[in-house]
Design a protein around this motif. Sequence first.
Motif, mmCIF file in Angstrom:
data_model
loop_
_atom_site.group_PDB
_atom_site.id
_atom_site.type_symbol
_atom_site.label_atom_id
_atom_site.label_comp_id
_atom_site.label_asym_id
_atom_site.label_seq_id
_atom_site.Cartn_x
_atom_site.Cartn_y
_atom_site.Cartn_z
ATOM 1 N N ASP A 316 12.508 -2.887 -7.172
ATOM 2 C CA ASP A 316 11.736 -3.075 -5.937
ATOM 3 C C ASP A 316 12.710 -3.038 -4.769
ATOM 4 N N CYS A 319 12.755 -5.587 -0.956
ATOM 5 C CA CYS A 319 11.796 -6.469 -1.639
ATOM 6 C C CYS A 319 11.344 -7.647 -0.799
ATOM 7 N N THR A 325 7.632 -7.866 -5.818
ATOM 8 C CA THR A 325 8.512 -8.138 -6.956
ATOM 9 C C THR A 325 7.867 -9.061 -7.979
ATOM 10 N N GLY A 337 15.103 -6.815 -7.659
ATOM 11 C CA GLY A 337 14.669 -6.775 -6.267
ATOM 12 C C GLY A 337 15.880 -6.687 -5.360
ATOM 13 N N LEU A 393 9.468 0.801 -6.696
ATOM 14 C CA LEU A 393 8.575 0.453 -5.597
ATOM 15 C C LEU A 393 9.449 0.405 -4.344
#
Length: 477
Positions: A316, A319, A325, A337, A393
């Motif tokens: 992530d 984050c 996360t 993260g 992400l």
Amino acid sequence: MTEATDKKEAPAAYDEWLRVESLDLDAQGVAHKADGMVVFIEGALPFEEVRLNVHRKKNNWAQGTVTAIRKESSQRVRPGCPHFGLHAGACGGCKMQHLDAAAQVAVKQRSLEDNLWHLGKVRPENVLRPLEGPAWHYRYRARLSVRHVVKKGTVLIGFHERKSRYLADMQVCPVLPAQVSAMLMPLRALIGSMDARETCPQIELACGDSPGGTGLGVIALVLRHLEPLSAADVARLKDFAAGNEGVQWWLQSKGPETVKLLEEGGPALAYTLPEFGVTMPFKPTDFTQVNPHINRVLVGRALRLLDVRPDERVIDWFCGLGNFTLPLASRAREVLGIEGSDTLVGRAGANYERNRAAVPGRRALSPTTFVARNLFDMTPAMLVADGAADKWLVDPPREGAFALAKALADLHQQVEPHDGGWTPPKRIVYVSCNPSTLARDAGLLVHQAGYRCTHAGVVNMFPHTAHVESIAVFERA
């Protein structure tokens, strides 16, 4: 060839009627004069026929304000706030209240697609249905300016006037929670009664959820004060909090590190992600999403698009305090993260420990590590050092994630295999608050890093404003 001039002069009326063709991201109507000059018109909507006063002019374009409408758009609506408009003293916080809410989303969707194509030469294979939520009372975060105006004999609290350094005389604000909107005039009276009314320039608002996540909880008000507060002023603040349910005063004497709670005790400032069984405490100056209703839906959609499996490792990027996360840790085998702020990394770690244990309907969170790093200085070597991940992400600030995308592209173009068997993620979900930097990064991912843009769509995080939030999915080609 003459040099372009920028003329700022007294408004001049245009006699001809202009047909508005489209709306730009500043909510200005776009039209063309008979001679081809582009004209940007505040207050005009697509397909309207309007006249205007011009207040700014260059050789090839002009900018003005609508003065008359001969043919009105079917999508024009009555604004929901008395302080919105083109009149003197109008609030500049919103730009699109005169346009139907669904049409606002369509404008933002077009902006996203235009940016992706014109800046990144990318067309998503699928356009996602827009994420929408309440159009009013959605804004749980705001930075409200405060001014004691001696000539008017009053204190103003709120946003600036349209295109002005002066504060709007706001008595209500329908995009703020109703309880906060109703508090504006009492807040003005409070500051006006204080000894420090000349040295309190700002109140930062941060609202939390109720314990069950079903409504408004703590209303944190961070008072920026340039001089120490008197005992009488502290007592006034405490009395105000006692008389207004949920209000907590925080004091800020200098930078964000000086923010402290006026009175210890009481409920914690936090928001919830019920779908993932997660509660996220935060400080009022931490970055959190403005619109909690949309944030809950956004996190759910992002995880479904990422399709995280129990055997996968996920990174992530950007984050923050763990907004994505912790939900990822409820699905993945392992999560990393990475965030630029040491403070937020510490907050994310504490939130992980608070939520780590299993709860009804959710297993214990997977092993998760948080790292502080400047993500605008990423290199291919740093990317490899973080280890391979099945999925990413990415949720950057407005500047985007250029260094990250560039490092990934550079690794893709290397001829030699990567050290340690590093492999690129097979899927990336990118959450953006700026369509132009998303488009730039998408161009890198698609044309240089070996990805396809399979999905993209808008997230209406800020109704009635020109702000465009979006989400895009990239798959390894």
